[in-house]
Design a protein around this motif. Structure first.
Motif, mmCIF file in Angstrom:
data_model
loop_
_atom_site.group_PDB
_atom_site.id
_atom_site.type_symbol
_atom_site.label_atom_id
_atom_site.label_comp_id
_atom_site.label_asym_id
_atom_site.label_seq_id
_atom_site.Cartn_x
_atom_site.Cartn_y
_atom_site.Cartn_z
ATOM 1 N N ARG A 65 -2.626 5.032 8.285
ATOM 2 C CA ARG A 65 -1.484 4.118 8.273
ATOM 3 C C ARG A 65 -1.682 3.164 7.117
ATOM 4 N N ARG A 68 0.427 -3.650 6.519
ATOM 5 C CA ARG A 68 1.510 -4.470 5.961
ATOM 6 C C ARG A 68 1.034 -5.903 5.721
ATOM 7 N N ARG A 69 1.692 -6.549 4.729
ATOM 8 C CA ARG A 69 1.508 -8.003 4.582
ATOM 9 C C ARG A 69 2.349 -8.713 5.635
ATOM 10 N N GLY A 72 5.914 -7.954 5.534
ATOM 11 C CA GLY A 72 6.312 -6.579 5.821
ATOM 12 C C GLY A 72 6.117 -5.638 4.659
ATOM 13 N N SER A 73 5.832 -6.137 3.466
ATOM 14 C CA SER A 73 5.610 -5.241 2.331
ATOM 15 C C SER A 73 4.197 -4.675 2.412
ATOM 16 N N PRO A 74 3.956 -3.520 1.785
ATOM 17 C CA PRO A 74 2.619 -2.937 1.889
ATOM 18 C C PRO A 74 1.555 -3.805 1.230
ATOM 19 N N ARG A 75 0.366 -3.812 1.840
ATOM 20 C CA ARG A 75 -0.745 -4.556 1.262
ATOM 21 C C ARG A 75 -1.292 -3.836 0.027
ATOM 22 N N LYS A 153 5.554 6.886 2.461
ATOM 23 C CA LYS A 153 5.169 5.485 2.602
ATOM 24 C C LYS A 153 5.838 4.842 3.812
ATOM 25 N N GLU A 154 7.138 5.131 4.002
ATOM 26 C CA GLU A 154 7.877 4.488 5.078
ATOM 27 C C GLU A 154 7.287 4.848 6.441
ATOM 28 N N LEU A 157 3.830 3.197 6.881
ATOM 29 C CA LEU A 157 3.910 1.748 7.085
ATOM 30 C C LEU A 157 4.310 1.412 8.521
#
Lengths: 182, 369
Positions: A65, A68-69, A72-75, A153-154, A157
């Motif tokens: 997985r 997320r930050r 909500g954006s990817p780290r 990615k979706e 996430l």
């Protein structure tokens, strides 16, 4: 062989005694469970898999997985470390500019081809941002096509970490080529 | 006229009752085999077949098996002998089914002035009949082996023939001792004889004269040879599924199912024979025709119908326990190699059963008045 073993009958009776002892002990436990409603008695070591999962180790490497930050954006900062270290070449990243100047980059695409993945966990080790983890507890991923094994990615996430006993918190992601309840 | 019709009805009823029980036992044994092996091996066993969500511990699996086998393709190899190929499973299963006919499942039932022996067929050489039917069953297996036009099937058929001869000789010779002790080949007489007391001058009425006590060696020999006659593990080299697959390698669908069925029915027959010859048949300890007579002096009078019902129930209970034991053996022991089984049969079972006959004869001579 000793005479007793060559005679065979005694050894047969000993063997029958062992299996019969298992039979009656297990029968008693099954009776205690199903007739008298005991919760602890287990007559079999079997786990009735789809309904009942055995507890997994917290170290188990399951479906990946993306973390997320808070917004909500990817780290993930698309540094390509995981893509580089991956021995199976199953990660494909396209980097893009992040709107926040504090953050270096952001992945525009982050695909993992699970048909190729060998679940070595090197991507998790290599990640400097702790952005990819393999702790979802999900082991059931299958597809009717190779295309369906590529997780984007979706999807990645949207996954949650598993419970402490290894029970997955997220539902199993279903690829586009597989209709549910088929 | 109506008397003849009633007689016909009674005869059909006796046959039907036995058929019903043997067929149901055979079908149920497929479930017992799965479940018992599972419980013995700390597993759960097949439990997924369900009707409207009702699973009943996998009791619907025999039904599911039947549906599966009936709907599968019925394949006949191009070079096979069609007639014999189709006949073989039938021969196998029919002889296994009719073998139970001479085994009594209860004493004489008296209803409306009639005396009905609870036995499908009254035969004064019942043992020989059961024995003959069991050995005829192997013709189906050999037929399957030859007619399939397959070398592996042929090997399996020949192995079955060799095994059957080995087992038959030992079965026949070990039964002789029982026939000598009870002085008859009629199974009803043998079972009646087992109701007497064992060594009454020393033990009083405490211990019934069951075959297992008068003929313990014959019991072991008969059971071993009987398991061999059912062609099941540890004597399953006619199948030998890991090496030659066996006589039914070319069979599919219900024809294969009939071979399986024959094996299970033979297990029931061997269990029934062991019960009748060695475990007292329908005899309940201390139960006479008018009720219980306990050796410590207590009496419990029962009606005729109660006694007969109890006897029939106890007989089937004993058969079920024997089936359980045969399953236990089947799921405990590994398979004999072909030569090992031959050596066991010809150098172990056969001489020992001859020895048993001689010893029984000597004892009978010595104890004769």
């Amino acid at each position: 062989m000793r005479l007793r073993q060559r005679f065979y009958l005694v050894e047969v009776l000993i063997g029958l005694g062992i299996t019969a002892a298992h039979f009656f002990a297990n029968l008693g436990r099954h009776t205690a469970r199903h007739v008298f409603g005991s919760k602890t008695a287990r007559g079999a070591v079997t786990f009735q898999y789809p309904e009942e999962r055995r507890p997994y180790s917290p170290r188990l490497r399951s479906l990946h997985r993306l973390v997320r930050r808070e917004d909500g954006s990817p780290r993930c900062v698309a540094c390509m470390m995981c893509e580089t270290v991956c021995p199976a070449h199953c990660i494909y990243i396209v980097a893009a500019e992040h709107p926040n100047p504090e953050i270096e980059k952001v992945p525009e695409r982050f695909d993992i081809d699970l048909g190729k993945c060998v679940f070595c966990g090197y991507c998790v080790e290599a990640c400097p941002e702790d952005a990819i983890r393999m702790d979802t507890g999900i082991l059931e991923f299958s597809s009717y096509s190779r295309r369906g094994m590529i997780y984007t990615k979706e999807t990645l996430l949207g996954l949650e970490p598993a419970e402490p006993d290894g029970t997955p918190r997220s539902p199993i992601p279903i690829p586009a080529d597989r209709t549910p309840n088929l | 006229m109506s008397a003849t019709l009633t007689d016909l009805g009674i005869a059909l009823g006796r046959v039907g009752f036995v058929m019903l029980f043997v067929l149901n036992m055979g079908g149920l044994l497929t479930w017992v085999e799965r479940k018992q092996s599972a419980v013995m091996q700390d597993r759960i066993g097949a439990n997924r077949a369900s009707i409207f969500g009702l699973r009943l511990f996998g009791l619907f699996h025999p039904l599911a098996d039947a549906i599966k086998m009936l709907t599968k393709e019925d394949f006949v190899p191009a070079r096979a002998d069609r007639a014999l190929f189709n006949l073989a499973p039938l021969v196998s299963v029919v002889f296994a089914l009719v073998a139970f006919a001479a085994i009594p499942f209860g004493d004489v039932l008296r209803i409306g002035g009639r005396e009905i022996p609870l036995q499908a067929v009254t035969l004064n050489a019942g043992i020989l009949y059961v024995f003959a039917m069991l050995s005829l069953g192997v013709y189906g297996v050999m037929m399957a082996g030859w007619a399939s036009a397959n070398n592996y099937a042929l090997l399996g058929g020949q192995r079955a023939a060799a095994l059957m001869i080995t087992a038959e000789v030992a079965i026949g010779a070990s039964i002789m001792g029982v026939a000598m002790v009870y002085g008859s080949l009629d199974m009803m007489t043998i079972v009646r004889g087992q109701g007497a007391a064992l060594l009454p001058q020393y033990l009083g009425n405490w211990i019934p004269k069951w075959g297992i006590l008068t003929q313990p060696l014959a019991f072991i020999l008969f059971l071993t040879a009987g398991i061999a006659a059912t062609k099941r593990i540890p004597f399953d080299f006619p199948e030998g599924e890991s090496e030659i697959i066996g006589y039914f390698v070319e069979y599919s669908g219900m024809k294969f199912g009939m071979f399986m069925m024959a094996d299970f029915v033979e297990t029931v027959v061997i269990a029934g024979m062991t019960t009748a010859l060695f475990l007292g048949g329908w005899q309940v300890p201390y139960l006479a025709a008018d009720g219980f007579h306990f050796p410590w002096g207590a009496d419990l009078p029962l009606s005729h119908l109660t006694v007969v019902t109890l006897q029939v129930f106890v007989f089937w209970l004993k058969v079920a326990v024997m089936c359980w034991f045969l399953m236990l053996v089947r799921w405990t022991l590994p398979r004999f190699r072909y030569d090992q089984a031959m050596r066991l049969g010809w150098l172990g079972l056969f001489p020992l059963s001859i020895l048993n006959i001689v010893a029984t004869g000597l004892v009978l001579l010595w104890r004769a008045p």
